[in-house]
Structure formats: structure tokens, C-alpha cells
Design a protein around this motif. Sequence first.
Motif, PDB file in Angstrom:
ATOM      1  N   ARG A  53       3.603  -2.737   2.582  1.00 61.03           N
ATOM      2  CA  ARG A  53       5.032  -3.028   2.491  1.00 61.03           C
ATOM      3  C   ARG A  53       5.703  -2.923   3.855  1.00 61.03           C
ATOM      4  NH1 ARG A  53       8.679  -0.024  -1.937  1.00 61.03           N
ATOM      5  NH2 ARG A  53       7.150  -1.130  -3.237  1.00 61.03           N
ATOM      6  N   THR A  54       5.378  -1.877   4.601  1.00 59.60           N
ATOM      7  CA  THR A  54       6.009  -1.686   5.909  1.00 59.60           C
ATOM      8  C   THR A  54       5.182  -2.269   7.049  1.00 59.60           C
ATOM      9  OG1 THR A  54       4.948   0.473   6.178  1.00 59.60           O
ATOM     10  CG2 THR A  54       7.126   0.429   5.128  1.00 59.60           C
ATOM     11  N   ARG A 112       1.749   4.294  -1.122  1.00 58.78           N
ATOM     12  CA  ARG A 112       1.512   2.856  -0.925  1.00 58.78           C
ATOM     13  C   ARG A 112       0.341   2.586   0.011  1.00 58.78           C
ATOM     14  NH1 ARG A 112       7.338   2.552   0.060  1.00 58.78           N
ATOM     15  NH2 ARG A 112       6.789   2.337   2.273  1.00 58.78           N
TER      16      ARG A 112
END
Length: 326
Positions: A154-155, A189
Motif C-alpha cells: 500500500r505504501t 500489511r
Amino acid sequence: MSRKPQPSEQDAQSLQGEAWDRERTLLDSSPLSTLDEQGRPIPVTIPIALAPGIKVVYTTRLGGVSSGDYAQLNLGGKGGDDPQAVAANRQALGRQLDRPIVLVDQVHSARVWDADQGQPQGRCEADAQVTTRRDLALGIFAADCLPVLLADPRTGVMGVAHCGRRGLVAGVIPATVKAMTDRGADPSRIVATLGPRICADCYQVGSDLAHDFEKRFPGASGPCRFGGIAIDIAAAAIMELKAAGVTHIVDSAPRVGAATSYLRQDPDLEELCSQDSEGPSLSKRLEELRRPLCTLENPLWYSHRRASLASKTGEGRMLALILADD
């Protein structure tokens, strides 16, 4: 629902002929070249999708210009290989990945390099790296030690850690995860994978060392195939990952096993196995192969332990890398 028309007997014979022509063309084709049009080496690597937009790459012993004990794709600069050969191998890998490769001077520590700064200027002692940059590849050397590669898709935060016995005890994995979370990653995550390493059956150590390792990582020791006691650095790494909140671990073994099977008749690998004094022929080694990720068992990898058993004076180093899959 429409039905596809069935070919006539004449059409079927024509199709069979075309198929045979294609097969014969493949059978008659020349072996793939190990050099590009400029005569530069083409590294043989194994890419694995780790997460959306992020991949890991494992280099093998194949596709470089190093010779002797270091043949072919040695990427380590400490072992006594010709520096020009190592430089040529690294340049070839950089061309293949199409981006700079960031490397550090590994010393079995828990220090983490912030690769957002790019390649360290001068000597940088560290055993892990993290970055948010998509234009870099982070690399960790290995020849029995365990590379652990991590990413938060995600990042886009990526990390890599060199996990030998001493580095694991020093806490290199929690240090890497913390450095990633400091840059916006969330352990829940983060996706991780464990690269090529000496397996739990082969990593023979003394009883005192095994006792200390078992005390630090309960259950990470057991009988060795060569007699005595062995330790399991992969099991210890998984304990550390889970303790740091990382539970999503991708298994690299299926892809590595498939690549090993594909190369089972590779003439360069056959030649390496006939010259390295590290064991029997390629076919015999692969017949006995149980764990494709084990650096001692699989002749695709460099292995300091295997080289020592063969009384070799030097051994190369592979790289495990993580990078954006653009």
C-alpha cells in the motif's frame, strides 16, 4: 451459444503439419546465448512476485564472467575474485534490472541503512536496508545466510535483511520492520518471503552454539543430516517476523523448484558441477535434491558450507533483491 466449426480431415492434417514444423523449429534451434550482442554477460535470475507492484529477484551462479571457484555470476567483492569480473557481473545485473543496485557492507549486525539516500558513500556497515523509492533495487549478499525480503504494497515501503545466525540473535528482523514502520508501513500489511539459505538439516553447529540458539529461538534446532546438531535460521526468522507483527509470508520454494527443474539439463550448470569439486554430477545432485532453497543442496546457489566441505579456497556470493515491478 455458437459452436466453433470442426476442421475437415485435410485441415486437421495441415494443422498437425504446422504444429510439427513449429516443434521441429524449436528442437533445431540453437541454445540460448549467455552473452548479449555486445558480448556482455546475461545473468540467470529467478524473479518472484511478492506483492502487487513489487518483486524479488534471486541471482544464481549462472550468467557471469567470473571463473574458477567463483564461476560464473559472483557478485561479492570480498572473497578474492577478480574485481573486474565482479564489476562486470554487477553491471550486467544492473542492466537487467534497469536501475541502480544499493549494497552495504554486511557485518552480521542489526543496523539498517536508509536507502532513500541512495548508495552509501564509502564503507557502510549494515545488514538491512529500507526504502520508499521505486527507482532502486535493494540487494543483500548471501551464500548460506538467509535473505528476508519485505514490502508493504500500500505504501510501497520495501526492506531487505541479511539474516545469519548472529544477525538474527542481534535482532536484524525487528530492526528492519521498525525502520519500515517509521516510513509508513504497517506490519499487518507487510508481505515477506525467505530467500535461499542453508536448511535446517544441513546447518551443522557445535552443541554450545546450538544450545544458545535454541534458548533464543525455541524449537529452532535439531539433528543434522551429517551428524550432530543443526540450527534452523528460517524457523528463527519466521518467529521474529511474527513477533514483529508480520504474518503474511510468501513461499519462494515453488518458483525456485520450477526454475531448478527447468535448468536440470543446462550445459553451463552441468559444467559447473563437473568442475567445482563440490559434489556429484548435476543429474545426481538434482535427483537427491529435497529442498530447492537450500544453498548447500541446490547447485544453483553459492554455498560457503558446501565449498568448505569440498576444501575450496574461495566461493562466490549471490544477491537477493527487492524492487518495484514497473
